[in-house]
Design a protein around this motif. Structure first.
Motif: not given
Length: 855
Positions: A32-43, A252-268
């Motif tokens: 149960x649960x999913x791991x995550x780090x950074x902006x990755x969509x995880x639990x 991409x790192x700049x857009x991530x910093x500006x929170x324009x793009x969504x985090x990935x649903x998985x690090x893969x």
């Protein structure tokens, strides 16, 4: 349907399941649960004493590794120096573009000429006693520098004296010789460097990457599935940035910093892929990858070999090679050592199973704890997103002894026994034609697939804001999405039984309140579902229309209440040609496959097994699964279904013809494997083709033979196209007064199944408490089934598919969701558009996720 689809995995080993919550009939549970780090969509999940008791805790595993490594010097391959980072970057660019060395030489030469010319000009300005060429112009200085490089020196000062000319010429010649020697040294060094690059034995300077260890027939397909995940994530970001990221992905790192793009649903979906094997060299891997990626339409701008897919040569069981590819820094590791497992099994005469896979998992443990990704309070900590998926060649009762958990209780190692899933898939396909295509489409990342998002990372509501669904009920939230069908919810850290009691999992209680960390499971074409507030009003219209239809046809609900779940069962006779050796080791698996057939059959049906298993051994298996013997080679199981056993080779006419003549065979499962005899993949396919061709001949010779639905397995795509199934007239036949539909043969491509199953596990390993319900035999679990359309909707009435979904959803005594249609023609459609018009006949069937609700 010529090609089969991939699937998603049972977790392996363990039919005993100590390393997992519960091993379902076909799919394994995931933690149960999913791991995550950074902006990755995880639990994240809280430590769970029940879970922790099933596999080794992080501290215990780290202590054990430290004791093992005590006294051993630190392996210097672990750290990555600055020079190695530079070398790694250059190597990847050269692998991605063969012309890169020339471009680099041109760029460096240009820089040197420009810098030297500028330096000449600055120094020339300081000479006061004579005018020096280039003193009054920057461009003159650059020109002089270029002239010197190209010609070796100007000739205006050549001496007039003869002897001086001899000396001058000698010095020029000597300079050329020295220059040639230096060039030779440089050339040798460059060749050695390029050879090292081509050998694939240099160090990988990646962190958080996806690592594939080993190589088998499913590896290329697994890479393709990961490429699909990457493409969908990149295309989503490109849409949000109006195409800017397509042309300038480094932003991409700049857009991530500006929170324009969504985090990935998985690090893969966001990480580079590193592959290491000693079965192919680097060039061979590049050629095979280039071919398969081009065949599947993967744009090199999004996933390029050498830049995004890095190939290395080495042994996955060797600690030094694992350090070289950064196994201790990887976020996701997929172990595909089945071919090496087979070699060890053959050489040991079957006494060693999963040998290479288990050795690789032990080597990974050692590397992870002796070269930790990080330390906390003096303790070794692996990468916070780390999950290791093991492709098991056979079930294992002790692989769980090598499993361990993160500090917060999340499982790290996931053994996956794919044989259980592919077998279950074939039997379900035989029992319910069209069901396997729906399921495998749902698990293929190229299109409509099972995905999951954290509630706080889903955009919804009138302002399309992240986390707007938090606080809403599951029923309110799911009305806002047009192209995605939400089918489940998982609350990390909640015990499986508690989750079922409180309405979580697949087909959840619509009144469940969504929390920020909840994992929402949906079927859709994109990893980020698209919200449309207009859907709420459309859904209200569907509810109103559904109520009118049900009021006009009260017999539908009454008939379903009267007959329960038996409406769509049929009286049929199924033939099973071939055998799985694992059934003799684990009889419960054979019992599970038989139950998948009997659950869809009326009393009087039969299953006939034709194989080389001796009668005595087969009788013991029947006794082990609770079947009662009623005669020689004949048994009864629950539900009034008979089981018959015929000893012999199904590829022999003398064996199969009496079976066909004495029985009305409606369906046949053709297995490429046999009892007590092992064939390679290509030869298994040949055997399947032979048996199907024999069936075609016997059906042609038999008068009034009923339509036969053939389910086969293949390892090569071409096999499905070559197979000649029994003749089909193209329309339904009347057999004993009953309409019998003709279905195209179904092929389950084992390699595609394995690849999709493994990548599904690698991408979303921690929503098993819901996904395992798909093939759970309990009625209270959300199982995937297909039923006659007349059980839920009126026939010959035009309606929107959204109305169909609403009618199914409001059924009394169950929580069901309609995911697709199997039309009478045999065509399968997964999630038609909600506003598309449909009209059902008596031959059409609905594909449902159905969970029976206890009164």
């Amino acid at each position: 349907r010529g090609s089969a689809r991939g699937g998603f995995p049972p977790i392996a080993a363990a039919s005993r399941g100590r390393c997992v919550h519960r091993l379902s009939a076909a799919l394994h549970p995931f933690a149960s649960g999913t791991m995550g780090r950074g902006g990755i969509d995880s639990a994240k999940v809280a430590p769970d004493s029940t879970r922790a008791s099933k596999f080794q805790g992080l501290d215990s595993a780290a202590d054990e590794a430290a004791r093992t490594a005590a006294g051993s010097p630190a392996n210097t391959l672990g750290p990555v120096t600055v020079l190695e980072h530079i070398t790694y970057g250059l190597e990847n660019r050269i692998a991605a573009n063969p012309n890169y060395p020339f471009l680099l030489l041109i760029a460096n030469t240009t820089v040197v000429i420009g810098a030297a010319g500028a330096g000449w000009h600055l120094l020339a300005n300081r000479v006061s006693d004579a005018e020096v060429f280039g003193f009054d112009s920057w461009w003159d200085g650059v020109y002089l520098a270029a002239h010197l490089v190209m010609t070796g020196g100007p000739d205006t000062d050549t001496p007039a004296d003869t002897y001086l000319r001899y000396i001058y010429s000698f010095l020029v010649l000597f300079g050329l010789i020295v220059f040639a020697i230096v060039v030779g040294f440089i050339t040798a060094g460059i060749e050695a460097g390029l050879e090292a690059v081509g050998s694939g034995r240099t160090k990988v300077a990646e962190t958080g990457h996806t690592l594939i260890l080993g190589w088998n027939e499913a590896t290329l397909r697994a890479v393709v599935q990961i490429a699909f995940l990457r493409r969908q994530y990149q295309m989503g970001n490109e849409r949000r940035t109006l195409g800017v990221l397509y042309f300038f992905p480094r932003l991409l790192p700049l857009f991530k910093l500006l929170m324009i793009v969504d985090p990935p649903s998985t690090s893969v979906a966001a990480s580079n892929i590193v592959i290491m094997t000693d079965q192919h060299d680097k060039n061979e891997m590049h050629e095979m990858l280039e071919s398969v990626l081009a065949e599947r339409g993967i744009n090199p701008r999004r996933t390029r070999i050498g830049r995004d897919i890095i190939c290395r040569v080495g042994s996955p069981t060797d600690v030094s090679d694992l350090l070289r590819v950064g196994a201790h820094r990887a976020a996701a590791i997929l172990v595909m050592m089945s071919e090496k497992d087979q070699v060890e099994e053959d050489e040991s005469e079957g006494t060693i199973q999963n040998g290479a896979t288990l050795r690789t998992s032990l080597a990974l443990r050692y590397v992870i704890f002796t070269n930790p990704y990080a330390t906390k309070n003096g303790r070794a900590m692996p990468h916070p997103d780390l999950r290791i998926v093991l492709q098991m060649s056979h079930p294992s009762d002790y692989v769980d002894a090598a499993c361990f958990a993160h500090a917060d209780g999340r499982q790290v190692i996931f053994p996956v026994d794919l044989s259980k899933f592919s077998n279950s898939l074939m039997f379900n396909c035989a029992a319910q034609p069209g069901l396997s295509a729906i399921l495998l489409d749902m698990l293929d990342f190229e299109g409509m697939a099972i995905r999951r998002r954290k509630a706080k990372n889903i955009r919804s509501g009138p302002f399309n804001a992240m986390g707007a669904c938090v606080g809403q009920t599951f029923g309110e939230m799911r009305k806002q999405f047009s192209a995605a069908a939400f089918i489940g919810i998982v609350r990390p850290g909640m015990d499986e039984e508690e989750a079922l009691e409180k309405g979580f999992g697949l087909c959840p209680d619509m009144n469940v309140k969504i929390q920020r960390e909840d994992l929402l499971i949906f079927v859709g074409p994109r990893p980020t579902p698209r919200c449309s507030m207009r859907m709420s009003s459309a859904f209200a219209g569907y509810v109103e229309e559904a109520a009118k239809l049900m009021k006009a046809h009260p017999d539908i609900e009454a008939n379903r209440a009267k007959h329960g779940l038996t409406n769509s069962k049929r009286k049929r006779t199924l033939l099973v040609c071939g055998w799985r050796p694992v059934w003799q080791q684990y009889p419960a698996r054979l019992g599970g496959r038989i139950k998948e057939i009997t659950s869809q059959r009326l009393p009087g049906s039969a299953i006939i097994f034709v194989n080389k298993v001796p009668d005595e051994a087969f009788a013991k298996l029947m006794a082990a699964i609770g079947a009662s013997k009623k005669g020689a080679g004949s048994y009864d199981v629950a539900g009034g279904v008979a089981i018959k056993h015929v000893v012999g080779d199904a590829a022999q006419t003398a064996v199969l013809k009496p079976v066909m003549d004495e029985n009305q065979i409606d369906g046949c499962i053709v297995l490429g494997t046999q009892a007590n005899f092992r064939l390679a993949g290509k030869y298994r396919d040949t055997r399947v083709l032979n048996v199907i061709l024999l069936l075609r001949k016997l059906c042609q010779d038999k008068a009034n033979a009923p339509p036969m639905h053939v389910v086969g397995e293949n390892t090569e795509d071409l096999t499905a196209k070559l197979a000649l199934a029994p003749h089909r007239s193209g329309f339904a036949k009347l057999v004993s007064g009953e309409r019998r539909l003709e279905f195209e043969p179904d092929f389950v491509n084992n390699m595609a199944v394995n690849a999709r199953a493994l990548v599904q596990t690698l991408a979303y390993p921690h929503i098993e408490s819901a996904r395992s319900e798909l093939f759970d035999e309990r009625e209270t679990s959300g199982g995937l089934i297909n039923v006659d359309a007349r059980e839920y909707v009126p026939l010959n009435v035009s309606m929107k598919f959204g109305v169909v979904r609403t009618i199914v959803l409001r059924a009394v005594g169950e929580r069901s969701m309609c995911l697709g249609v199997v039309w009478g023609s045999g065509a399968v459609e997964l999630l038609p558009k909600h506003d598309s018009t449909v009209r059902f006949t008596d031959d059409d069937r609905l594909v449902l996720l159905r969970k029976v609700v206890k009164p």
